[in-house]
Design a protein around this motif. Structure first.
Motif, PDB file in Angstrom:
ATOM      1  N   VAL A 122      54.284  20.406  52.567  1.00  0.00           N
ATOM      2  CA  VAL A 122      53.106  20.759  51.250  1.00  0.00           C
ATOM      3  C   VAL A 122      52.306  19.583  51.275  1.00  0.00           C
ATOM      4  O   VAL A 122      51.060  19.971  51.227  1.00  0.00           O
ATOM      5  CB  VAL A 122      53.894  20.966  50.094  1.00  0.00           C
ATOM      6  N   ILE A 123      52.715  18.335  51.483  1.00  0.00           N
ATOM      7  CA  ILE A 123      51.876  17.040  51.154  1.00  0.00           C
ATOM      8  C   ILE A 123      50.909  17.012  52.432  1.00  0.00           C
ATOM      9  O   ILE A 123      49.627  16.805  52.100  1.00  0.00           O
ATOM     10  CB  ILE A 123      52.576  15.850  51.105  1.00  0.00           C
ATOM     11  N   ARG A 124      51.262  17.338  53.673  1.00  0.00           N
ATOM     12  CA  ARG A 124      50.736  17.204  54.932  1.00  0.00           C
ATOM     13  C   ARG A 124      49.482  18.302  54.743  1.00  0.00           C
ATOM     14  O   ARG A 124      48.538  17.977  55.117  1.00  0.00           O
ATOM     15  CB  ARG A 124      51.516  17.294  55.892  1.00  0.00           C
ATOM     16  N   ARG A 125      49.802  19.487  54.397  1.00  0.00           N
ATOM     17  CA  ARG A 125      49.013  20.387  54.501  1.00  0.00           C
ATOM     18  C   ARG A 125      47.843  20.208  53.200  1.00  0.00           C
ATOM     19  O   ARG A 125      46.707  20.412  53.702  1.00  0.00           O
ATOM     20  CB  ARG A 125      49.717  21.780  54.218  1.00  0.00           C
ATOM     21  N   TRP A 126      48.038  19.758  52.411  1.00  0.00           N
ATOM     22  CA  TRP A 126      47.041  19.363  51.084  1.00  0.00           C
ATOM     23  C   TRP A 126      46.308  18.357  51.810  1.00  0.00           C
ATOM     24  O   TRP A 126      45.098  18.506  51.495  1.00  0.00           O
ATOM     25  CB  TRP A 126      47.954  18.855  49.871  1.00  0.00           C
ATOM     26  N   ALA A 127      46.855  17.535  52.393  1.00  0.00           N
ATOM     27  CA  ALA A 127      45.997  16.313  52.955  1.00  0.00           C
ATOM     28  C   ALA A 127      45.031  16.799  53.893  1.00  0.00           C
ATOM     29  O   ALA A 127      43.867  16.320  54.031  1.00  0.00           O
ATOM     30  CB  ALA A 127      46.648  15.049  53.312  1.00  0.00           C
ATOM     31  N   GLU A 128      45.686  17.423  55.026  1.00  0.00           N
ATOM     32  CA  GLU A 128      44.791  17.947  56.063  1.00  0.00           C
ATOM     33  C   GLU A 128      43.734  18.960  55.463  1.00  0.00           C
ATOM     34  O   GLU A 128      42.564  18.914  56.251  1.00  0.00           O
ATOM     35  CB  GLU A 128      45.684  18.459  57.043  1.00  0.00           C
ATOM     36  N   GLN A 129      43.844  19.715  54.554  1.00  0.00           N
ATOM     37  CA  GLN A 129      42.794  20.706  54.232  1.00  0.00           C
ATOM     38  C   GLN A 129      41.617  19.961  53.616  1.00  0.00           C
ATOM     39  O   GLN A 129      40.518  20.635  53.290  1.00  0.00           O
ATOM     40  CB  GLN A 129      43.682  21.323  53.206  1.00  0.00           C
TER      41      GLN A 129
END
Length: 95
Positions: free
Chosen positions: A12-19
């Motif tokens: 979730v954290i990585r997806r939020w940042a990468e978006q």
């Protein structure tokens, strides 16, 4: 719509940042005994502190070792993506 959420889930954290085009980073000079110091995200187009990009594995290892929680917001009240985020330790009271 503008509610904040809390997670420890790496995906979730990585997806939020990468978006948002953000990369895991640290503040140079904050390291201690070879370990990362201050954890941050480096967002494109934002000035301010000079950050050093680090790998996800190292960033998450530090996040987990400190038992941090990631507080974040997906969207602002107007519906645009929000970059609001904060790393918190669950045992430190908030005012």
């Amino acid at each position: 719509m503008n509610d904040t959420r809390i997670t420890t889930n790496h995906d979730v954290i990585r997806r939020w940042a990468e978006q948002r085009g953000a990369r895991p980073a640290t503040l140079p000079g904050s390291e201690y005994n070879g370990r990362l110091g201050v954890l941050r995200f480096d967002f494109p187009g934002y000035g301010g502190a000079v950050l050093r990009t680090v790998g996800w594995d190292e960033w998450f290892a530090t996040f987990d070792a400190r038992q941090l929680h990631f507080r974040y917001q997906d969207r602002r009240p107007d519906g645009t993506p929000s970059n609001f985020n904060r790393l918190e330790h669950p045992n430190i009271p908030r005012w």
